[in-house]
Design an enzyme around this catalytic site. Structure first.
Site, mmCIF file in Angstrom:
data_model
loop_
_atom_site.group_PDB
_atom_site.id
_atom_site.type_symbol
_atom_site.label_atom_id
_atom_site.label_comp_id
_atom_site.label_asym_id
_atom_site.label_seq_id
_atom_site.Cartn_x
_atom_site.Cartn_y
_atom_site.Cartn_z
ATOM 1 N N TYR A 291 85.915 44.284 11.701
ATOM 2 C CA TYR A 291 84.111 44.363 10.963
ATOM 3 C C TYR A 291 84.071 46.355 11.749
ATOM 4 C CZ TYR A 291 79.466 44.724 11.563
ATOM 5 O OH TYR A 291 78.563 45.094 11.858
ATOM 6 N N GLY B 87 72.200 36.602 1.718
ATOM 7 C CA GLY B 87 71.123 36.982 1.778
ATOM 8 C C GLY B 87 69.693 35.991 1.700
#
Ligand code: UDP
Length: 328
Positions: free
Chosen positions: A140, A36
């Site tokens: 994932y 982030g």
């Protein structure tokens, strides 16, 4: 409500932070900034820390009297998950379980979870409804589905309520151009095409032109990131303890890779080199949401329905931030 957003400095997380603030909620963000960007959100909201750190999370939840968690903190690259599955189980599953542990300790009972259409694997039917079998084909998708199972069992035991929002292809940016997508490395189609239009990349590749689709390229359901953010706010406001909401978020219409590139050419008015390349491993030919359940359960409908409108917002971001957040 008083909410904690994990991964709130990421792409969908940061857009959701602003949507929550605009809806009048009180927001705190926990992000370890491994993917982030601190610049993406107001600095006074951010605690730099990790979801694995149970004492830290318990302390945050208690100090701010948090009522619900919106959980975005995760790794989200299919290719990387195949190379390094351990990272995905560690972060997406074990990190998620640590967060659940902290949540129960602090008596927080609601979670909105950022899930993915990757839980469906290669679907047998299109569009894909929530009743379609879950059969993820990469670590994932499996790590996300495994965490959904944990949530389902905790909701069933009456300890929590949760919403698992299975996004299709998140795309676009805040329309004012101040917030958008910035991944390193970038692997997603629209940012790659727009960076090529800006001259930052020599060419864009189409991964596979021999799929069984009308123009031979893969079809995806691109949903605007602000629409996703709005769906999270709605889920938060509707959720109650014991409830399990599992819901697709897409527009219900697919665009092929060629159509996306054409929309980018039209929006940018720029010419750039497009090359045809081999298929990318693990790409299903067509992923399109059946979106009606989201309307029913969340009262949610996407405002952006046209790929050109979505690309326009992304273009404003990329043009004003050619180096992403580092451009500021
Ligand atoms: N794609 C492509 N060239 C690129 C990146 C992506 O042709 O440089 C294709 C990819 O094969 C898929 C679609 O664009 O069919 C969307 O890919 P993306 O990585 O954006 O999202 P995904 O569907 O993998 O979540």
């Amino acid at each position: 409500m008083r909410v904690l957003v994990t991964g709130g400095a990421g792409y969908v997380g940061s857009h959701t932070v602003y949507a929550l603030l605009e809806a009048g909620h009180q927001v705190w963000v926990l992000d370890n900034l491994s993917r982030g960007h601190a610049e993406a959100i107001p600095s006074n909201l951010l605690t730099v820390g990790d979801i694995h750190d149970v004492p830290l999370v318990v302390e945050l939840l208690r100090r701010h009297r948090i009522e619900a968690i919106l959980h975005f903190a995760a790794f989200a690259l299919v290719g990387e998950s195949v190379q390094h599955p351990e990272r995905y189980y560690e972060n997406n599953l074990r990190g998620g379980l640590a967060l659940l542990q902290a949540m129960l300790q602090a008596d927080v009972r609601k979670m909105v979870f950022s899930s993915t259409c990757a839980v469906y694997g290669v679907p047998t039917h299109s569009p894909i409804s929530e009743n379609a079998p879950t059969n993820p084909i990469n670590p994932y998708g499996r790590s996300k589905l495994a965490f959904e199972w944990a949530l389902a069992d905790l909701a069933h035991s009456g300890q929590i309520g949760y919403a698992a929002l299975r996004y299709f292809n998140a795309a676009g940016a805040r329309p004012d151009g101040t917030l958008g997508e910035d991944h390193d490395p970038e692997t997603h189609l629209i940012p790659l095409v727009l960076q090529t239009a800006l001259g930052l990349r020599p060419y864009v590749e189409i991964f596979g032109t021999d799929y069984n689709t009308p123009d031979g390229t893969c079809i995806r359901d691109y949903v605007h990131v602000d629409d996703l953010a709005n769906a999270h706010v709605r889920a938060l406001e509707r959720l109650h303890v014991g409830q399990a909401i599992v819901c697709n978020l897409g527009i219900g219409r697919g665009y092929s890779v060629r159509e996306v590139i054409a929309a980018c050419q039209e929006v940018t008015g720029r010419r750039f080199v497009v090359r045809e390349a081999a298929r990318r491993a693990g790409d299903p030919p067509r992923l399109v949401a059946e979106p009606t359940y989201a309307l029913q359960v969340l009262g949610w409908q996407p405002r952006y329905r046209d790929i050109a409108n979505i690309v326009e917002t992304a273009w404003r971001w990329h043009r004003s931030h050619p180096q992403g957040f580092r451009s500021q």
